[in-house]
Scaffold this motif. Structure first.
Motif, PDB file in Angstrom:
ATOM      1  N   LEU A 119      58.424  35.124   9.309  1.00 57.44           N
ATOM      2  CA  LEU A 119      58.482  33.795   9.845  1.00 57.44           C
ATOM      3  C   LEU A 119      57.793  33.604  11.088  1.00 57.44           C
ATOM      4  CD1 LEU A 119      59.395  30.903   9.248  1.00 57.44           C
ATOM      5  CD2 LEU A 119      61.519  31.565  10.165  1.00 57.44           C
ATOM      6  N   GLN A 120      57.846  34.481  12.068  1.00 63.46           N
ATOM      7  CA  GLN A 120      57.315  34.388  13.368  1.00 63.46           C
ATOM      8  C   GLN A 120      55.952  34.501  13.357  1.00 63.46           C
ATOM      9  OE1 GLN A 120      60.457  37.094  15.479  1.00 63.46           O
ATOM     10  NE2 GLN A 120      61.035  35.181  16.487  1.00 63.46           N
ATOM     11  N   GLY A 121      55.561  35.366  12.583  1.00 59.52           N
ATOM     12  CA  GLY A 121      53.948  35.706  12.573  1.00 59.52           C
ATOM     13  C   GLY A 121      53.468  34.509  12.002  1.00 59.52           C
ATOM     14  N   ALA A 122      54.109  33.876  10.745  1.00 56.40           N
ATOM     15  CA  ALA A 122      53.367  32.622  10.260  1.00 56.40           C
ATOM     16  C   ALA A 122      53.490  31.343  10.922  1.00 56.40           C
ATOM     17  CB  ALA A 122      53.879  32.362   8.858  1.00 56.40           C
ATOM     18  N   ALA A 123      54.364  31.244  11.797  1.00 53.02           N
ATOM     19  CA  ALA A 123      54.511  30.333  12.691  1.00 53.02           C
ATOM     20  C   ALA A 123      53.546  30.356  13.932  1.00 53.02           C
ATOM     21  CB  ALA A 123      56.094  29.930  13.220  1.00 53.02           C
ATOM     22  N   GLY A 124      53.311  31.535  14.371  1.00 49.99           N
ATOM     23  CA  GLY A 124      52.481  31.759  15.399  1.00 49.99           C
ATOM     24  C   GLY A 124      50.888  31.673  14.800  1.00 49.99           C
ATOM     25  N   ASP A 125      50.447  31.864  13.723  1.00 49.28           N
ATOM     26  CA  ASP A 125      49.234  31.657  13.163  1.00 49.28           C
ATOM     27  C   ASP A 125      49.245  30.390  12.904  1.00 49.28           C
ATOM     28  OD1 ASP A 125      48.836  34.382  13.173  1.00 49.28           O
ATOM     29  OD2 ASP A 125      49.139  34.716  10.994  1.00 49.28           O
ATOM     30  N   LEU A 126      49.920  29.520  12.708  1.00 44.79           N
ATOM     31  CA  LEU A 126      49.832  28.064  12.351  1.00 44.79           C
ATOM     32  C   LEU A 126      49.825  27.430  13.525  1.00 44.79           C
ATOM     33  CD1 LEU A 126      49.608  25.525  10.313  1.00 44.79           C
ATOM     34  CD2 LEU A 126      52.088  25.687  10.385  1.00 44.79           C
ATOM     35  N   ALA A 127      50.498  27.619  14.581  1.00 43.27           N
ATOM     36  CA  ALA A 127      50.240  26.904  16.063  1.00 43.27           C
ATOM     37  C   ALA A 127      48.974  27.309  16.609  1.00 43.27           C
ATOM     38  CB  ALA A 127      51.607  27.598  16.865  1.00 43.27           C
ATOM     39  N   GLY A 128      48.469  28.408  16.466  1.00 43.01           N
ATOM     40  CA  GLY A 128      46.994  28.755  17.067  1.00 43.01           C
ATOM     41  C   GLY A 128      46.029  27.766  16.430  1.00 43.01           C
ATOM     42  N   GLU A 129      46.229  27.593  14.900  1.00 44.11           N
ATOM     43  CA  GLU A 129      45.267  26.985  14.443  1.00 44.11           C
ATOM     44  C   GLU A 129      45.188  25.329  14.849  1.00 44.11           C
ATOM     45  OE1 GLU A 129      42.750  27.704  12.337  1.00 44.11           O
ATOM     46  OE2 GLU A 129      43.147  29.913  12.443  1.00 44.11           O
ATOM     47  N   LEU A 130      46.635  24.854  15.185  1.00 43.39           N
ATOM     48  CA  LEU A 130      46.675  23.580  15.677  1.00 43.39           C
ATOM     49  C   LEU A 130      46.051  23.313  16.834  1.00 43.39           C
ATOM     50  CD1 LEU A 130      50.153  22.776  14.394  1.00 43.39           C
ATOM     51  CD2 LEU A 130      48.178  21.987  13.246  1.00 43.39           C
ATOM     52  N   GLU A 131      46.327  24.377  17.807  1.00 44.90           N
ATOM     53  CA  GLU A 131      45.740  24.464  19.314  1.00 44.90           C
ATOM     54  C   GLU A 131      44.094  24.592  19.157  1.00 44.90           C
ATOM     55  OE1 GLU A 131      49.470  26.577  21.618  1.00 44.90           O
ATOM     56  OE2 GLU A 131      47.699  28.001  20.876  1.00 44.90           O
ATOM     57  N   ASP A 132      43.681  25.210  18.476  1.00 47.35           N
ATOM     58  CA  ASP A 132      42.125  25.254  18.206  1.00 47.35           C
ATOM     59  C   ASP A 132      41.385  24.027  17.464  1.00 47.35           C
ATOM     60  OD1 ASP A 132      39.761  26.760  18.679  1.00 47.35           O
ATOM     61  OD2 ASP A 132      39.671  27.330  16.472  1.00 47.35           O
ATOM     62  N   LEU A 133      42.245  23.318  16.859  1.00 54.04           N
ATOM     63  CA  LEU A 133      41.854  22.162  16.024  1.00 54.04           C
ATOM     64  C   LEU A 133      41.780  21.103  16.798  1.00 54.04           C
ATOM     65  CD1 LEU A 133      40.749  21.354  13.468  1.00 54.04           C
ATOM     66  CD2 LEU A 133      42.845  20.878  12.639  1.00 54.04           C
ATOM     67  N   ARG A 134      42.585  20.971  17.860  1.00 55.72           N
ATOM     68  CA  ARG A 134      42.907  19.676  18.558  1.00 55.72           C
ATOM     69  C   ARG A 134      41.670  19.008  19.114  1.00 55.72           C
ATOM     70  NH1 ARG A 134      47.881  20.692  22.388  1.00 55.72           N
ATOM     71  NH2 ARG A 134      46.500  22.406  22.918  1.00 55.72           N
ATOM     72  N   GLY A 135      41.452  17.711  18.886  1.00 52.53           N
ATOM     73  CA  GLY A 135      40.476  17.029  19.528  1.00 52.53           C
ATOM     74  C   GLY A 135      39.034  17.279  18.771  1.00 52.53           C
ATOM     75  N   LYS A 136      38.939  18.026  17.801  1.00 53.61           N
ATOM     76  CA  LYS A 136      37.582  18.240  16.865  1.00 53.61           C
ATOM     77  C   LYS A 136      37.234  17.265  16.017  1.00 53.61           C
ATOM     78  CE  LYS A 136      37.733  23.260  17.966  1.00 53.61           C
ATOM     79  NZ  LYS A 136      37.528  24.585  17.417  1.00 53.61           N
ATOM     80  N   THR A 137      36.101  16.984  15.937  1.00 52.82           N
ATOM     81  CA  THR A 137      35.597  16.028  14.987  1.00 52.82           C
ATOM     82  C   THR A 137      34.359  16.467  14.261  1.00 52.82           C
ATOM     83  OG1 THR A 137      33.910  15.064  16.683  1.00 52.82           O
ATOM     84  CG2 THR A 137      36.442  14.063  16.473  1.00 52.82           C
ATOM     85  N   ALA A 138      34.004  15.821  13.098  1.00 55.68           N
ATOM     86  CA  ALA A 138      32.706  16.012  12.504  1.00 55.68           C
ATOM     87  C   ALA A 138      32.274  15.034  11.750  1.00 55.68           C
ATOM     88  CB  ALA A 138      33.157  17.040  11.269  1.00 55.68           C
ATOM     89  N   GLN A 139      30.892  14.498  11.733  1.00 56.27           N
ATOM     90  CA  GLN A 139      30.473  13.322  11.132  1.00 56.27           C
ATOM     91  C   GLN A 139      29.183  13.618  10.346  1.00 56.27           C
ATOM     92  OE1 GLN A 139      29.341  10.678  14.116  1.00 56.27           O
ATOM     93  NE2 GLN A 139      28.132  12.047  15.235  1.00 56.27           N
ATOM     94  N   ALA A 140      28.829  12.711   9.493  1.00 54.87           N
ATOM     95  CA  ALA A 140      27.796  12.724   8.499  1.00 54.87           C
ATOM     96  C   ALA A 140      27.005  11.398   8.308  1.00 54.87           C
ATOM     97  CB  ALA A 140      28.290  13.607   7.214  1.00 54.87           C
ATOM     98  N   LYS A 141      25.842  11.268   8.195  1.00 56.02           N
ATOM     99  CA  LYS A 141      25.135  10.245   7.868  1.00 56.02           C
ATOM    100  C   LYS A 141      24.317  10.283   6.766  1.00 56.02           C
ATOM    101  CE  LYS A 141      24.865   9.042  12.917  1.00 56.02           C
ATOM    102  NZ  LYS A 141      24.098   8.678  13.950  1.00 56.02           N
ATOM    103  N   ALA A 142      23.918   9.303   5.896  1.00 58.58           N
ATOM    104  CA  ALA A 142      22.916   9.414   5.060  1.00 58.58           C
ATOM    105  C   ALA A 142      22.378   8.090   4.472  1.00 58.58           C
ATOM    106  CB  ALA A 142      23.698   9.949   3.745  1.00 58.58           C
ATOM    107  N   GLY A 143      21.290   8.027   4.036  1.00 61.32           N
ATOM    108  CA  GLY A 143      20.760   6.913   3.582  1.00 61.32           C
ATOM    109  C   GLY A 143      19.741   6.892   2.171  1.00 61.32           C
ATOM    110  N   ALA A 144      19.447   5.905   1.794  1.00 62.15           N
ATOM    111  CA  ALA A 144      18.503   6.021   0.594  1.00 62.15           C
ATOM    112  C   ALA A 144      17.868   4.626   0.502  1.00 62.15           C
ATOM    113  CB  ALA A 144      19.298   6.361  -0.774  1.00 62.15           C
ATOM    114  N   GLY A 145      16.924   4.663  -0.111  1.00 64.16           N
ATOM    115  CA  GLY A 145      16.103   3.164  -0.280  1.00 64.16           C
ATOM    116  C   GLY A 145      15.194   3.352  -1.565  1.00 64.16           C
ATOM    117  N   ILE A 146      14.984   2.056  -2.101  1.00 67.92           N
ATOM    118  CA  ILE A 146      13.910   2.045  -3.357  1.00 67.92           C
ATOM    119  C   ILE A 146      13.581   0.677  -2.710  1.00 67.92           C
ATOM    120  CG2 ILE A 146      13.777   1.504  -5.844  1.00 67.92           C
ATOM    121  CD1 ILE A 146      15.987   3.206  -6.284  1.00 67.92           C
ATOM    122  N   SER A 147      12.185   0.630  -3.140  1.00 70.14           N
ATOM    123  CA  SER A 147      11.208  -0.483  -2.904  1.00 70.14           C
ATOM    124  C   SER A 147      10.123  -0.774  -3.751  1.00 70.14           C
ATOM    125  CB  SER A 147      10.890  -0.894  -1.237  1.00 70.14           C
ATOM    126  OG  SER A 147      10.016   0.013  -1.157  1.00 70.14           O
TER     127      SER A 147
END
Length: 435
Positions: A119-147
């Motif tokens: 239990l303690q090992g699993a809780a520690g692993d999850l806490a570490g992932e949360l700390e590492d994930l804090r404040g992170k973002t990702a974004q994507a853009k796309a477009g297409a056209g026909i004329s």
């Protein structure tokens, strides 16, 4: 993140199904995108309906009916490697829940050390992932056209359909989640109490104390319009003006949920999606000074529209408080000025936004400038390069490049790619034909 990428692709693919620029504006055009996202003055008449409707009137006598079918492009920024982070945290959550579900009172009594260590090992692993994930973002853009562009001395016309998509994934990590998990990891007494609670009342006794969230926002905007352009002579200066009235449909996605139950398959659920239909207009201006200089001005989405996402409410299992998650997508005028110098061998171009590029109100605005060049060593082959920067520093600065092929001057194939800071990369392609 997988769904963000799917939505970016959907922004392009939706032009070919029953529903519905990705770089600095609201268009995707591979030649201009390879030249630093420029094109307001340097674009061809065939691409005018996508970039600057005034360019439609600049067709030469030898130019004819032109079809772009299609132009597509996509760009992804993931400086924090969020895609792998979300995969990792999902694995940690699964492991944590498996450990909790396996706990029994008999196991805790007969093998307390082994139970607590798991239990303690699993809780520690999850806490570490949360700390590492804090404040992170990702974004994507796309477009297409026909004329479909039809040059004419009286009034040039083009029928145009284009779509652009923008998506962003971010996390909101609750510090109390981390404190709770670290408490389990670092205290046998706390871990024993948690283990007995879980064995007696089930895993809900644990997960209700975890309240971090993940938010995914995305917008797909599709335009359906008719571009019209006319050229005039003002004191010996050829001046073109153009306008594109258009029907505009927007799909908004507001997928906000507990980070522990985040599932990319839920993005398209009607619970998180809404749409809106309205009217808008693009307009443009271009003028030729001598044989080598062209200046241009384009205005996209001249009618402002603010569209609200669905209101998503999430209850905090620890406090019982319900929080509302809502955003507003802003469609606002984007005015861009451009200049180009050109001869038979080379084209040099520069564009700059005079207004800000807006998106969701929760995001920072951008304002782009770009420079580009095209060299045509052969009549059927072109090499392009450029650079695009956000003067506000809120989007990634990128280098661009590409090639163009035009066998028999009838079929045109354009390819482009980009790479920039913050692990930004993208690609685009375009097929056009003249008849």
């Amino acid at each position: 993140m997988k769904k963000i990428k799917s939505l970016a692709a959907l922004g392009a693919a939706s032009l070919f199904v029953a529903n519905p620029t990705w770089a600095a504006g609201t268009w995707a055009e591979a030649r201009s995108d390879a030249m630093g996202g420029t094109g307001v003055a340097s674009g061809s008449y065939g691409s005018g309906a996508l970039i600057n409707p005034a360019l439609l009137a600049k067709a030469q006598e030898e130019d004819s009916f032109t079809v772009i079918l299609p132009s597509v492009g996509a760009q992804i920024t993931d400086k924090d490697n969020l895609q792998d982070q979300i995969d990792d945290i999902s694995d940690k959550v699964d492991n944590y829940e498996d450990v909790i579900d396996s706990l029994t009172l008999q196991q805790i009594i007969t093998n307390p050390t082994g139970s607590l260590n798991l239990l303690q090992g699993a809780a520690g692993d999850l806490a570490g992932e949360l700390e590492d994930l804090r404040g992170k973002t990702a974004q994507a853009k796309a477009g297409a056209g026909i004329s479909v562009s039809i040059p004419n001395n009286v009034l040039s016309l083009a029928f145009v359909t284009k779509a652009y998509a923008h998506g962003r994934v971010s996390s909101s990590i609750d510090q109390q989640d981390i404190d709770y998990l670290r408490g389990i990891e670092n205290s046998d007494t706390v871990a024993t109490g948690v283990a007995i609670d879980a064995a007696t009342n089930g895993s809900d006794a644990i997960t209700r104390n975890l309240n971090s969230t993940a938010s995914g926002r995305a917008a797909i905007v599709s335009d359906y319009g008719v571009a019209m352009a006319k050229q005039f002579d003002l004191g010996g200066v050829p001046v073109s003006v153009g306008i594109t009235p258009k029907l505009q449909k927007t799909w908004l996605y507001n997928y906000t949920t507990s980070i522990y139950t985040y599932n990319s398959d839920d993005w398209n659920s009607s619970r998180y999606r809404n749409d809106d239909t309205g009217f808008n207009v693009d307009a443009g201006f271009a003028a030729d000074f001598g044989e080598n200089w062209t200046v241009g001005l384009s205005g996209q989405n001249l009618i402002s529209r603010d569209i609200d996402t669905k209101d998503i409410r999430i209850t905090n299992g620890r406090t019982g408080e319900t929080k509302s998650y809502k955003d507003t997508y802003q469609i606002s005028p984007l005015v861009t000025a451009g200049a180009a110098w050109h001869n038979d061998l080379i084209t040099l171009s520069a564009d700059g936004d005079l207004t800000e590029t807006k998106g969701f109100k929760s995001e920072e605005d951008s304002q782009f400038v770009g420079v580009g060049a095209e060299v045509r060593p052969l009549s059927w082959f072109a090499v392009r390069a450029g650079y695009r920067a956000d003067v506000k520093g809120n989007d990634s600065n990128v280098f661009t490049g590409g090639v163009g092929f035009a066998p028999f001057n009838r079929v045109h194939i354009d390819l482009m790619g980009l790479y920039g800071e913050d692990e930004t990369w993208g690609a685009g392609a375009q097929l056009s034909m003249t008849f």
